[in-house]
Design a protein around this motif. Structure first.
Motif, short mmCIF file in Angstrom:
data_model
loop_
_atom_site.label_atom_id
_atom_site.label_comp_id
_atom_site.label_asym_id
_atom_site.label_seq_id
_atom_site.Cartn_x
_atom_site.Cartn_y
_atom_site.Cartn_z
N TRP A 41 1.70 0.71 9.10
CA TRP A 41 2.82 1.52 8.47
C TRP A 41 1.50 3.05 8.88
O TRP A 41 2.50 4.19 8.59
CB TRP A 41 2.99 1.27 7.16
CG TRP A 41 4.30 2.61 6.48
CD1 TRP A 41 5.64 2.71 6.11
CD2 TRP A 41 3.23 3.73 5.26
NE1 TRP A 41 5.64 4.24 5.50
CE2 TRP A 41 4.75 4.22 4.97
CE3 TRP A 41 2.48 3.90 4.70
CZ2 TRP A 41 4.17 5.52 4.04
CZ3 TRP A 41 1.73 5.21 4.05
CH2 TRP A 41 3.14 5.83 3.65
N GLU A 42 1.06 2.42 7.62
CA GLU A 42 -0.04 3.80 7.71
C GLU A 42 -0.64 4.31 9.29
O GLU A 42 -0.66 5.99 9.06
CB GLU A 42 -1.50 3.28 6.85
CG GLU A 42 -1.90 2.91 5.26
CD GLU A 42 -2.31 2.38 5.06
OE1 GLU A 42 -4.51 1.98 5.92
OE2 GLU A 42 -3.11 2.56 4.32
N ARG A 43 -0.66 3.33 10.17
CA ARG A 43 -1.26 4.12 11.51
C ARG A 43 0.13 5.17 11.69
O ARG A 43 0.17 5.99 12.66
CB ARG A 43 -1.59 3.30 12.34
CG ARG A 43 -2.66 3.37 12.09
CD ARG A 43 -3.38 1.94 12.97
NE ARG A 43 -4.92 1.56 12.97
CZ ARG A 43 -5.62 1.03 13.25
NH1 ARG A 43 -4.58 0.12 14.52
NH2 ARG A 43 -6.50 0.29 13.05
N LYS A 44 0.90 4.34 11.83
CA LYS A 44 2.68 4.75 12.11
C LYS A 44 2.65 6.72 11.74
O LYS A 44 2.93 7.22 11.99
CB LYS A 44 3.64 3.87 12.34
CG LYS A 44 5.06 5.09 11.94
CD LYS A 44 6.41 3.62 11.84
CE LYS A 44 7.76 4.33 11.68
NZ LYS A 44 9.02 3.99 10.77
N LYS A 63 -3.31 7.53 4.48
CA LYS A 63 -3.03 6.10 4.27
C LYS A 63 -3.01 6.29 2.73
O LYS A 63 -3.23 7.24 1.49
CB LYS A 63 -5.01 7.09 4.03
CG LYS A 63 -5.66 5.48 3.63
CD LYS A 63 -5.98 4.58 4.98
CE LYS A 63 -7.36 4.04 4.57
NZ LYS A 63 -7.08 2.61 5.49
N MET A 64 -2.74 4.27 2.14
CA MET A 64 -2.40 4.32 0.03
C MET A 64 -4.16 3.83 0.09
O MET A 64 -4.75 2.98 0.72
CB MET A 64 -2.11 3.32 0.46
CG MET A 64 -0.58 3.55 0.88
SD MET A 64 0.62 2.12 0.64
CE MET A 64 2.03 2.86 1.24
N LEU A 123 -2.70 9.36 0.97
CA LEU A 123 -2.88 10.80 1.07
C LEU A 123 -1.84 11.14 2.65
O LEU A 123 -2.30 10.26 3.04
CB LEU A 123 -4.26 10.64 1.14
CG LEU A 123 -5.92 10.24 0.10
CD1 LEU A 123 -6.64 10.25 0.79
CD2 LEU A 123 -5.11 11.46 -0.45
N GLY A 124 -2.16 12.49 2.42
CA GLY A 124 -1.49 12.90 4.55
C GLY A 124 -3.07 12.95 5.43
O GLY A 124 -3.65 12.65 4.51
N GLU A 125 -2.49 13.48 6.53
CA GLU A 125 -3.88 13.85 8.06
C GLU A 125 -4.78 14.48 6.95
O GLU A 125 -5.99 13.89 7.05
CB GLU A 125 -2.46 13.93 8.57
CG GLU A 125 -2.51 13.51 9.28
CD GLU A 125 -1.03 14.37 10.19
OE1 GLU A 125 -1.80 15.42 11.03
OE2 GLU A 125 -0.60 13.24 11.25
N LYS A 126 -4.13 15.40 6.32
CA LYS A 126 -5.44 16.46 5.68
C LYS A 126 -6.34 15.81 4.79
O LYS A 126 -6.87 16.92 3.81
CB LYS A 126 -4.45 18.04 5.39
CG LYS A 126 -4.29 18.52 6.83
CD LYS A 126 -3.96 19.91 6.84
CE LYS A 126 -3.12 19.74 8.28
NZ LYS A 126 -2.50 21.74 7.63
N GLY A 127 -5.92 14.77 4.00
CA GLY A 127 -6.26 14.21 3.31
C GLY A 127 -5.58 14.35 1.02
O GLY A 127 -6.30 14.16 0.18
#
Length: 64
Positions: free
Chosen positions: A35-38, A42-43, A57-61
């Motif tokens: 799920w995190e990679r898809k 990041k949880m 956290l989204g792509e940009k942190g």
């Protein structure tokens, strides 16, 4: 049924239970990684004063 056979049966039941528990734990772990990679997120969990808080956290942190 002899006591030796009953003991072996109990060992098999315990082994099966432990194996099943480990398979479930690993499947949940791999599902979370997938799920995190898809979703490129990041949880993580943070404990504060005995309470748990889940952060995503989204792509940009940035926190969602």
């Amino acid at each position: 049924m002899s006591s030796h056979a009953a003991h072996l049966l109990n060992d098999q039941a315990l082994d099966s239970f432990v194996s099943g528990t480990l398979v479930l734990m690993w499947s949940f772990y791999f599902q979370l990684i997938y799920w995190e990679r898809k979703n490129h997120m990041k949880m993580y969990m943070k404990r504060k004063k005995g309470q748990q808080k889940l952060y995503v956290l989204g792509e940009k942190g940035e926190e969602l």
